[in-house]
Design a protein around this motif. Structure first.
Motif, mmCIF file in Angstrom:
data_model
loop_
_atom_site.group_PDB
_atom_site.id
_atom_site.type_symbol
_atom_site.label_atom_id
_atom_site.label_comp_id
_atom_site.label_asym_id
_atom_site.label_seq_id
_atom_site.Cartn_x
_atom_site.Cartn_y
_atom_site.Cartn_z
ATOM 1 N N PHE A 88 19.296 50.198 -8.848
ATOM 2 C CA PHE A 88 20.001 51.242 -8.553
ATOM 3 C C PHE A 88 18.990 51.949 -7.581
ATOM 4 O O PHE A 88 17.682 52.420 -7.843
ATOM 5 C CB PHE A 88 19.958 52.310 -9.790
ATOM 6 N N LEU A 89 19.574 52.365 -6.268
ATOM 7 C CA LEU A 89 18.653 52.465 -4.998
ATOM 8 C C LEU A 89 19.247 53.752 -4.685
ATOM 9 O O LEU A 89 20.338 54.429 -4.919
ATOM 10 C CB LEU A 89 18.718 51.717 -4.028
ATOM 11 N N TYR A 128 23.962 50.499 -4.826
ATOM 12 C CA TYR A 128 23.652 49.333 -5.665
ATOM 13 C C TYR A 128 23.493 48.212 -4.850
ATOM 14 O O TYR A 128 24.337 47.689 -3.996
ATOM 15 C CB TYR A 128 25.074 49.068 -6.524
ATOM 16 N N LEU A 129 22.557 47.501 -5.473
ATOM 17 C CA LEU A 129 21.918 46.341 -4.867
ATOM 18 C C LEU A 129 22.116 45.209 -5.829
ATOM 19 O O LEU A 129 21.417 45.034 -6.990
ATOM 20 C CB LEU A 129 20.484 46.217 -4.394
ATOM 21 N N PHE A 130 23.156 44.380 -5.437
ATOM 22 C CA PHE A 130 23.554 43.063 -6.289
ATOM 23 C C PHE A 130 22.692 41.953 -5.874
ATOM 24 O O PHE A 130 22.817 41.318 -4.909
ATOM 25 C CB PHE A 130 24.861 42.521 -6.362
ATOM 26 N N LYS A 131 21.672 41.540 -6.695
ATOM 27 C CA LYS A 131 20.904 40.217 -6.299
ATOM 28 C C LYS A 131 21.454 39.193 -7.023
ATOM 29 O O LYS A 131 21.399 39.116 -8.300
ATOM 30 C CB LYS A 131 19.303 40.804 -6.769
ATOM 31 N N VAL A 157 14.368 53.079 5.595
ATOM 32 C CA VAL A 157 13.288 52.188 6.166
ATOM 33 C C VAL A 157 12.457 51.652 4.759
ATOM 34 O O VAL A 157 12.181 50.813 4.629
ATOM 35 C CB VAL A 157 12.316 53.144 6.904
ATOM 36 N N ALA A 158 12.378 52.671 3.587
ATOM 37 C CA ALA A 158 11.747 52.245 2.400
ATOM 38 C C ALA A 158 12.503 50.870 1.829
ATOM 39 O O ALA A 158 11.844 50.060 1.200
ATOM 40 C CB ALA A 158 11.585 53.514 1.521
ATOM 41 N N ILE A 159 13.716 51.076 1.735
ATOM 42 C CA ILE A 159 14.354 49.819 1.127
ATOM 43 C C ILE A 159 14.341 48.741 1.977
ATOM 44 O O ILE A 159 13.944 47.534 1.193
ATOM 45 C CB ILE A 159 16.141 50.279 1.016
ATOM 46 N N ALA A 160 14.096 48.736 3.177
ATOM 47 C CA ALA A 160 13.799 47.638 3.909
ATOM 48 C C ALA A 160 12.677 46.912 3.701
ATOM 49 O O ALA A 160 12.157 46.022 3.733
ATOM 50 C CB ALA A 160 13.986 47.637 5.280
ATOM 51 N N GLN A 161 11.575 47.890 3.495
ATOM 52 C CA GLN A 161 10.018 47.400 3.087
ATOM 53 C C GLN A 161 10.124 46.815 1.856
ATOM 54 O O GLN A 161 9.121 46.055 1.645
ATOM 55 C CB GLN A 161 9.368 48.744 3.092
ATOM 56 N N LYS A 162 11.031 47.171 0.826
ATOM 57 C CA LYS A 162 10.776 46.655 -0.437
ATOM 58 C C LYS A 162 11.618 45.496 -0.635
ATOM 59 O O LYS A 162 11.466 44.612 -1.635
ATOM 60 C CB LYS A 162 11.281 47.624 -1.561
ATOM 61 N N TYR A 163 12.951 45.339 -0.022
ATOM 62 C CA TYR A 163 13.886 44.423 -0.425
ATOM 63 C C TYR A 163 14.387 43.636 0.739
ATOM 64 O O TYR A 163 14.177 43.963 1.900
ATOM 65 C CB TYR A 163 15.294 45.146 -0.908
ATOM 66 N N ASP A 164 14.865 42.388 0.710
ATOM 67 C CA ASP A 164 15.349 41.616 1.807
ATOM 68 C C ASP A 164 16.862 41.741 1.706
ATOM 69 O O ASP A 164 17.605 41.212 0.607
ATOM 70 C CB ASP A 164 15.089 40.134 1.582
ATOM 71 N N ILE A 165 17.620 42.562 2.453
ATOM 72 C CA ILE A 165 18.999 42.731 2.612
ATOM 73 C C ILE A 165 19.773 41.816 2.931
ATOM 74 O O ILE A 165 19.660 41.490 4.259
ATOM 75 C CB ILE A 165 19.244 44.080 2.885
ATOM 76 N N ASP A 166 20.749 41.051 2.421
ATOM 77 C CA ASP A 166 21.600 39.838 3.170
ATOM 78 C C ASP A 166 22.732 40.709 3.873
ATOM 79 O O ASP A 166 22.806 40.335 4.802
ATOM 80 C CB ASP A 166 21.614 38.784 2.271
ATOM 81 N N GLY A 203 22.207 49.526 9.630
ATOM 82 C CA GLY A 203 21.786 48.051 9.607
ATOM 83 C C GLY A 203 20.688 47.509 10.061
ATOM 84 O O GLY A 203 19.916 46.677 9.607
ATOM 85 N N GLN A 204 20.386 48.187 11.280
ATOM 86 C CA GLN A 204 18.895 47.788 11.977
ATOM 87 C C GLN A 204 17.974 48.379 11.062
ATOM 88 O O GLN A 204 16.647 47.804 10.750
ATOM 89 C CB GLN A 204 19.013 48.481 13.194
ATOM 90 N N THR A 205 18.061 49.484 10.529
ATOM 91 C CA THR A 205 16.871 50.070 9.660
ATOM 92 C C THR A 205 16.736 49.358 8.281
ATOM 93 O O THR A 205 15.667 49.269 7.891
ATOM 94 C CB THR A 205 17.430 51.537 9.231
ATOM 95 N N LEU A 206 17.869 48.849 7.740
ATOM 96 C CA LEU A 206 17.657 48.170 6.549
ATOM 97 C C LEU A 206 17.401 46.559 6.885
ATOM 98 O O LEU A 206 16.880 45.842 6.002
ATOM 99 C CB LEU A 206 19.242 47.922 6.086
ATOM 100 N N LYS A 207 17.100 46.202 8.237
ATOM 101 C CA LYS A 207 17.033 44.921 8.668
ATOM 102 C C LYS A 207 17.690 43.921 7.887
ATOM 103 O O LYS A 207 17.403 42.750 7.382
ATOM 104 C CB LYS A 207 15.521 44.473 8.294
ATOM 105 N N ALA A 208 19.353 44.171 7.910
ATOM 106 C CA ALA A 208 20.082 43.548 7.133
ATOM 107 C C ALA A 208 20.555 42.282 7.818
ATOM 108 O O ALA A 208 20.464 42.194 9.223
ATOM 109 C CB ALA A 208 21.318 44.219 6.747
#
Length: 355
Positions: free
Chosen positions: A189-190, A216-219, A238-247, A273-278
């Motif tokens: 839960f983000l 919701y991040l489904f891993k 930006v914080a989500i991108a630093q913690k998670y690898d978003i596909d 999308g760029q911010t998340l590095k998805a």
């Protein structure tokens, strides 16, 4: 009257032969025969489809609504809207408050492609926030009555679910920073920076983001799939991108008339999308409300061009209502195309072959 033919052979909608014959008809029968427009066809596809190992399957039901199925057979509803066109009013609606509008009409454009009463099993129902098209009376009532699946929602939406009669023992409060394990996935839960959701409610409300909305991040075994609801762009991602690898990131897009921001523009979508590095981006919601649809093709063309020119390493996928997307198998497709049915063609039975 000729012998009556069966209404259906189990495909989920009426046969042409049935529709070509005379039948007693009233308004109730008309609604039963014609709504949902896709009958239970997609329900059956979702139930019967075996997700390949190492893949995850997504069906777009139009608007903000998705079904996710894991390679362990877990079926999850995200922001299912099964309701009609509607209007909202200034005393409650966040968009009305932003615009200073006494009322706004929300005229529905997309077809209803699932029957919420006809799923044999569901493993979880997720609501990103309390807006009607994300926490829907019709979908909630159907899935409460016909399944024992738990509901996941942020605090404000939890109160709405309780008001709809969902038992407390079937509700999980989606608290930012926590997670749950479900069949074939773990869901984190983000935070969701939905500037409209925090203004929604009676009076001059300005809720904390964590109370009003949730991403919701489904891993899964196939990768991490992020559902962002009706978010606005925010540097905090930006914080989500630093913690998670978003596909895969899935988010709202639309056309905003001057005076009220509701959906992200194509530029904001590309930027988030760029911010998340998805790795791959899928926009939604641009198709279903007349007041934010604009020219949907213009929106998607602008979005894909901005992404491809500014961040060519990021892929995009433009879906169609009712379509299935397998990740990562379909990551290079770019645009969904409906099946053309040619797998059922047989020239030997054709009128041309008999001449």
């Amino acid at each position: 009257m000729t012998n009556q033919v069966p209404k259906t052979d189990g495909r989920g909608f009426p046969s042409g032969a049935y529709l070509n014959q005379n039948h007693p008809m009233d308004r109730t029968q008309w609604l039963e025969d014609t709504f949902p427009e896709w009958g239970s066809f997609l329900n059956q596809e979702i139930e019967n489809y075996e997700v390949p190992k190492g893949q995850v399957s997504l069906w777009w039901c139009g608007g903000p609504s998705w079904v996710l199925k894991t390679d362990e057979g877990g079926v999850f509803m995200i922001d299912q809207y099964c309701g009609p066109s509607m209007y909202t009013e200034l005393y409650y609606c966040g968009v009305c408050k932003q615009a200073g509008a006494d009322s706004i009409n929300w005229i529905r454009l997309n077809p209803q492609v699932i029957d919420p009463w006809k799923f044999n099993h569901i493993d979880g129902i997720f609501c990103t926030h309390a807006h009607q098209d994300h926490c829907d009376l019709y979908a909630v009532k159907a899935m409460t009555a016909t399944t024992d699946a738990p509901f996941y929602a942020p605090p404000v939406a939890v109160k709405k679910l309780q008001g709809f009669g969902v038992p407390d023992d079937r509700i999980v409060v989606a608290k930012v920073g926590e997670s749950v394990k479900v069949k074939g996935a773990e869901v984190d839960f983000l935070i969701c920076y939905d500037q409209t959701a925090i203004k929604t409610g009676e009076g001059d409300v300005l809720l904390p983001f964590e109370e009003a909305a949730c991403c919701y991040l489904f891993k899964t075994s196939a990768g991490n799939i992020l559902f962002m609801g009706d978010t606005w762009y925010h540097d905090g991602y930006v914080a989500i991108a630093q913690k998670y690898d978003i596909d895969v990131a899935i988010f709202d897009m639309g056309c905003n008339a001057p005076g009220a921001t509701d959906k992200m523009t194509p530029y904001d979508c590309a930027r988030v999308g760029q911010t998340l590095k998805a790795k791959l981006l899928i926009p939604d919601h641009y198709d279903n409300w007349a007041n934010t649809a604009g020219d949907p093709e213009l929106l998607v063309n602008q979005f894909t061009r901005i992404v491809s020119e500014n961040t060519p390493e990021i892929k995009t996928m433009i879906m169609r209502c009712g379509g299935r997307f397998n990740y990562p198998a379909d990551k290079d497709k770019g645009r969904y195309r409906y099946p053309d049915g040619s797998e059922n063609y047989d020239f030997s039975k054709s009128t041309f072959a008999k001449k």
